[in-house]
Write a protein that holds these residues in place. Structure first.
Motif, PDB file in Angstrom:
ATOM      1  N   ASP A   1       0.822  -1.219   0.000  1.00 43.06           N
ATOM      2  CA  ASP A   1       0.000   0.000   0.000  1.00 43.06           C
ATOM      3  C   ASP A   1       0.850   1.260   0.000  1.00 43.06           C
ATOM      4  N   VAL A   2       1.961   1.231   0.709  1.00 46.93           N
ATOM      5  CA  VAL A   2       2.869   2.378   0.803  1.00 46.93           C
ATOM      6  C   VAL A   2       4.294   1.853   0.700  1.00 46.93           C
ATOM      7  N   VAL A   3       5.143   2.569  -0.006  1.00 50.81           N
ATOM      8  CA  VAL A   3       6.580   2.280  -0.048  1.00 50.81           C
ATOM      9  C   VAL A   3       7.304   3.541   0.394  1.00 50.81           C
ATOM     10  N   PHE A   4       8.183   3.425   1.406  1.00 48.29           N
ATOM     11  CA  PHE A   4       8.908   4.607   1.880  1.00 48.29           C
ATOM     12  C   PHE A   4      10.306   4.203   2.303  1.00 48.29           C
ATOM     13  N   ASP A   5      11.225   5.168   2.284  1.00 46.55           N
ATOM     14  CA  ASP A   5      12.622   4.839   2.573  1.00 46.55           C
ATOM     15  C   ASP A   5      13.233   5.677   3.682  1.00 46.55           C
ATOM     16  N   ALA A   6      12.423   6.486   4.379  1.00 46.34           N
ATOM     17  CA  ALA A   6      12.932   7.304   5.486  1.00 46.34           C
ATOM     18  C   ALA A   6      11.990   7.143   6.667  1.00 46.34           C
TER      19      ALA A   6
ATOM     20  N   ARG B   1      -0.690   8.605   9.852  1.00 45.80           N
ATOM     21  CA  ARG B   1      -1.790   9.530  10.131  1.00 45.80           C
ATOM     22  C   ARG B   1      -2.669   9.727   8.891  1.00 45.80           C
ATOM     23  N   LYS B   2      -2.021   9.870   7.746  1.00 44.60           N
ATOM     24  CA  LYS B   2      -2.770  10.065   6.503  1.00 44.60           C
ATOM     25  C   LYS B   2      -3.649   8.858   6.201  1.00 44.60           C
ATOM     26  N   HIS B   3      -3.103   7.675   6.427  1.00 48.26           N
ATOM     27  CA  HIS B   3      -3.882   6.472   6.171  1.00 48.26           C
ATOM     28  C   HIS B   3      -5.064   6.372   7.131  1.00 48.26           C
ATOM     29  N   ILE B   4      -4.829   6.602   8.401  1.00 48.46           N
ATOM     30  CA  ILE B   4      -5.878   6.465   9.403  1.00 48.46           C
ATOM     31  C   ILE B   4      -6.976   7.503   9.197  1.00 48.46           C
ATOM     32  N   GLU B   5      -6.577   8.687   8.872  1.00 55.38           N
ATOM     33  CA  GLU B   5      -7.573   9.734   8.642  1.00 55.38           C
ATOM     34  C   GLU B   5      -8.345   9.519   7.356  1.00 55.38           C
ATOM     35  N   GLY B   6      -7.838   8.636   6.503  1.00 54.68           N
ATOM     36  CA  GLY B   6      -8.577   8.287   5.295  1.00 54.68           C
ATOM     37  C   GLY B   6      -8.530   9.310   4.198  1.00 54.68           C
ATOM     38  N   SER B   7      -7.532  10.203   4.227  1.00 56.88           N
ATOM     39  CA  SER B   7      -7.480  11.255   3.222  1.00 56.88           C
ATOM     40  C   SER B   7      -7.231  10.710   1.826  1.00 56.88           C
ATOM     41  N   GLU B   8      -6.540   9.540   1.782  1.00 55.48           N
ATOM     42  CA  GLU B   8      -6.301   8.926   0.473  1.00 55.48           C
ATOM     43  C   GLU B   8      -7.023   7.597   0.327  1.00 55.48           C
ATOM     44  N   GLY B   9      -7.912   7.305   1.257  1.00 58.68           N
ATOM     45  CA  GLY B   9      -8.641   6.043   1.186  1.00 58.68           C
ATOM     46  C   GLY B   9      -7.701   4.852   1.231  1.00 58.68           C
ATOM     47  N   ARG B  10      -7.980   3.863   0.391  1.00 58.34           N
ATOM     48  CA  ARG B  10      -7.177   2.653   0.347  1.00 58.34           C
ATOM     49  C   ARG B  10      -6.273   2.614  -0.885  1.00 58.34           C
ATOM     50  N   LEU B  11      -6.138   3.744  -1.577  1.00 58.90           N
ATOM     51  CA  LEU B  11      -5.317   3.751  -2.777  1.00 58.90           C
ATOM     52  C   LEU B  11      -3.850   3.665  -2.436  1.00 58.90           C
ATOM     53  N   PRO B  12      -3.068   2.888  -3.221  1.00 63.79           N
ATOM     54  CA  PRO B  12      -1.626   2.835  -2.980  1.00 63.79           C
ATOM     55  C   PRO B  12      -1.010   4.216  -3.101  1.00 63.79           C
ATOM     56  N   GLN B  13       0.052   4.464  -2.317  1.00 65.97           N
ATOM     57  CA  GLN B  13       0.750   5.735  -2.386  1.00 65.97           C
ATOM     58  C   GLN B  13       2.233   5.465  -2.235  1.00 65.97           C
ATOM     59  N   ARG B  14       3.038   6.402  -2.669  1.00 62.28           N
ATOM     60  CA  ARG B  14       4.490   6.243  -2.594  1.00 62.28           C
ATOM     61  C   ARG B  14       5.122   7.489  -2.040  1.00 62.28           C
ATOM     62  N   ALA B  15       6.135   7.260  -1.196  1.00 64.73           N
ATOM     63  CA  ALA B  15       6.898   8.379  -0.651  1.00 64.73           C
ATOM     64  C   ALA B  15       8.292   8.445  -1.282  1.00 64.73           C
ATOM     65  N   VAL B  16       8.600   7.484  -2.176  1.00 64.60           N
ATOM     66  CA  VAL B  16       9.899   7.471  -2.838  1.00 64.60           C
ATOM     67  C   VAL B  16       9.707   7.255  -4.337  1.00 64.60           C
TER      68      VAL B  16
END
Length: 236
Positions: A207-212, A221-236
């Motif tokens: 669901d999320v890929v991050f490196d830091a 927090r973003k996931h729990i608050e549901g701002s992006e729903g269940r869509l995959p997201q990337r931080a890198v």
């Protein structure tokens, strides 16, 4: 209105909390080479990363015709713990991330309980989790089976769908997905440059890929608050 399920953040240990994978793989390969098993570190990463000792033992038996005995395990543990005491470090930023984490957390690792607690103690992280530490030795099947994560969620009183698993290994990512949990793949460990590692992680579509590790708080927090729903997201 139904009450929202209580979130739980489940952390793998090796490669997520402590930067142990290069040490572990190096010691394992050296021990196997001494026993006549011809395996490289790159192959060890591909075959063993994130897997329980029982699974590693089965792979060695099936694919290398080599059985692990108590003497081998004692030798392996002796050399590994000695390296840990000299060289083991926490993942950069993980202590600060844990201190800022607002939600319940636990550890669910393929390692044995003694190794988990030694790793967390040496890196100053043990008090941030004790007594909520779960090992693959507590379930019938290790990762990539979902058993360990489901066991941890049940013990912590959390619904699987409310759990966020922070994992670095393909086996762990698969286990969390099979448990019906959200998966945050951490690819910031020093083993992330191993050949084929990122390709194996990306192929599982976490669901999320991050490196830091400092990014973890706002991602959770973003996931729990549901701002992006269940869509995959990337931080890198």
């Amino acid at each position: 209105m139904a009450e929202m399920a209580r979130p739980l953040v489940i952390f793998d240990c090796d490669g997520v909390l402590v930067d142990s994978e290069p040490l572990s793989v190096s010691v394992l390969v050296e021990a196997l080479n001494r026993k006549g098993v011809d395996i490289s570190e790159d192959e060890a990463y591909a075959r063993f990363l994130g897997r329980s000792l029982s699974t590693v033992s089965q792979i060695l038996h099936d694919d290398f015709d080599h059985s692990i005995d108590d003497a081998f395990l004692d030798d392996l543990r002796h050399h590994l713990f000695a390296r840990f005491r000299l060289e083991l470090k926490p993942v950069p930023g993980v202590a600060q991330a844990l201190d800022a984490l607002e939600w319940p957390r636990c550890v669910a690792s393929s390692s044995q309980p003694e190794r988990i607690r030694l790793s967390l103690s040496l890196t100053g992280l043990l008090d941030r989790f004790e007594p909520h530490i779960f090992s693959a030795s507590m379930v019938s099947h290790g990762k990539p089976a979902p058993d360990l994560f489901l066991h941890a969620a049940k013990a912590m009183g959390a619904e699987p769908s409310a759990c966020i698993v922070v994992e670095d290994s393909p086996a762990g990512i698969e286990a969390a997905q099979r448990a019906g949990m959200t998966v945050f793949a951490f690819v910031g460990g020093s083993h992330a440059g191993a050949p084929g590692y990122r390709e194996r992680v990306d192929s599982l579509a976490p669901d999320v890929v991050f490196d830091a590790m400092p990014d973890l708080i706002h991602l959770v927090r973003k996931h729990i608050e549901g701002s992006e729903g269940r869509l995959p997201q990337r931080a890198v």
